[in-house]
Design an enzyme around this catalytic site. Sequence first.
Site, mmCIF file in Angstrom:
data_model
loop_
_atom_site.group_PDB
_atom_site.id
_atom_site.type_symbol
_atom_site.label_atom_id
_atom_site.label_comp_id
_atom_site.label_asym_id
_atom_site.label_seq_id
_atom_site.Cartn_x
_atom_site.Cartn_y
_atom_site.Cartn_z
ATOM 1 N N THR A 44 54.796 -52.085 24.474
ATOM 2 C CA THR A 44 56.026 -52.000 25.258
ATOM 3 C C THR A 44 56.218 -53.212 26.161
ATOM 4 O O THR A 44 57.336 -53.484 26.615
ATOM 5 C CB THR A 44 56.011 -50.708 26.103
ATOM 6 O OG1 THR A 44 57.287 -50.505 26.686
ATOM 7 C CG2 THR A 44 54.945 -50.765 27.193
ATOM 8 N N LYS A 45 55.157 -53.964 26.404
ATOM 9 C CA LYS A 45 55.235 -55.109 27.311
ATOM 10 C C LYS A 45 56.072 -56.255 26.752
ATOM 11 O O LYS A 45 56.486 -57.145 27.497
ATOM 12 C CB LYS A 45 53.827 -55.602 27.673
ATOM 13 C CG LYS A 45 52.986 -54.589 28.436
ATOM 14 C CD LYS A 45 53.607 -54.222 29.778
ATOM 15 C CE LYS A 45 52.680 -53.328 30.594
ATOM 16 N NZ LYS A 45 53.233 -52.985 31.920
ATOM 17 N N ASP A 46 56.338 -56.244 25.444
ATOM 18 C CA ASP A 46 57.236 -57.256 24.876
ATOM 19 C C ASP A 46 58.583 -57.241 25.586
ATOM 20 O O ASP A 46 59.214 -58.287 25.791
ATOM 21 C CB ASP A 46 57.475 -56.978 23.388
ATOM 22 C CG ASP A 46 56.303 -57.350 22.515
ATOM 23 O OD1 ASP A 46 55.248 -57.741 23.051
ATOM 24 O OD2 ASP A 46 56.436 -57.237 21.284
ATOM 25 N N ALA A 49 58.333 -58.988 29.062
ATOM 26 C CA ALA A 49 58.032 -60.421 28.933
ATOM 27 C C ALA A 49 59.285 -61.200 28.579
ATOM 28 O O ALA A 49 59.613 -62.218 29.203
ATOM 29 C CB ALA A 49 56.941 -60.642 27.889
#
Length: 345
Positions: A44-46, A49
């Site tokens: 989910t960090k995409d 970022a």
Amino acid sequence: MSNVYDNILGLIGHTPMVKLNTVTKDIPATVYAKLESYNPGHSTKDRIALHIIENAEQKGLLKEDSVVVETTSGNTGFSIAMVCIIKGYKCILAVSDKTKPEKIAYLKALGAVVYICPANVAADDPRSYYEVAKRIASETPNSVYINQYFNELNIDAHYQTTGPEIWEQTEGKVTHLFACTGTGGTLSGSGKFLKEKNPDIKIIGVDADGSILKSYHETGEIHKEDVHPYQIEGMGKNLIPAALLFDKVDEFVRVNDEMSAYRTREIALKEAIMGGYTTGAVTQALIQYAQSHELTKDDIIVLIFPDHGSRYITKVYSDKWMAEQGFVNNCVHNYDEVFKTEFIK
């Protein structure tokens, strides 16, 4: 041409949801897992970022040969490093020594410079990965510090993407959202959007045994006695992140290392979903929640599965690691009695 993209960043978001049929069979509600491992960086960090870096570009903060600096337990680092490759920036990351070697190798494979910092020190200790990242950013010319724990764009990324996706995918019928809390951005952004659509939706945060977030939500005070080492990466905190909107959270459920580990492996064995450690944690939280709350067949529950299990092969999926932690039941039932590895000589 359909399903063709200019670069890998076009694959971020619009992740699928899958109904869980076995591990939650004793819960009367319909339970869906939102599989964030389908992002190109496998987490989910995409979302944050890309959102934060493109916002910095729009503000003129990032230029040619800029350096992006961040604190990460692994997943945010992968995502930032991936975005930096496509955008042409250098990436410097500070990680805790709780991060497994294969994650560090992954970060280096994506061109990141990695600083490894002690995990079990206070957040304001100059050796902590928070302070190390701040120092590097201040000492590095032409750098931008992502600062995911205190960056409102962390929340905004999920408000603009994850929340709307969940609302659309459930046709507005979602009744409960469960998400693990590290920085708090996923839970807060998604929860904020869903609460605006329907204030009756229950937003449930998942905290780690060893973290202060649950007790802070309940009392408004930091309880230092809650803090102790734990194994789940990227979940829980010994500080209060500004990216966690406590007023959007109805309740926190605290889960421990052992049951979260068993649940992670059970999901792989029964649902064929290779999720990360937090996949087990968020599912365990639902099971605990269901023991003290009345759920019905009309409830639609969404669990956010944040990342992929490939990053935990030498941790929660390793029999050796499980045994070292004293987790001897190996996934609720002793599956090793059924599934064995045999060496042919």
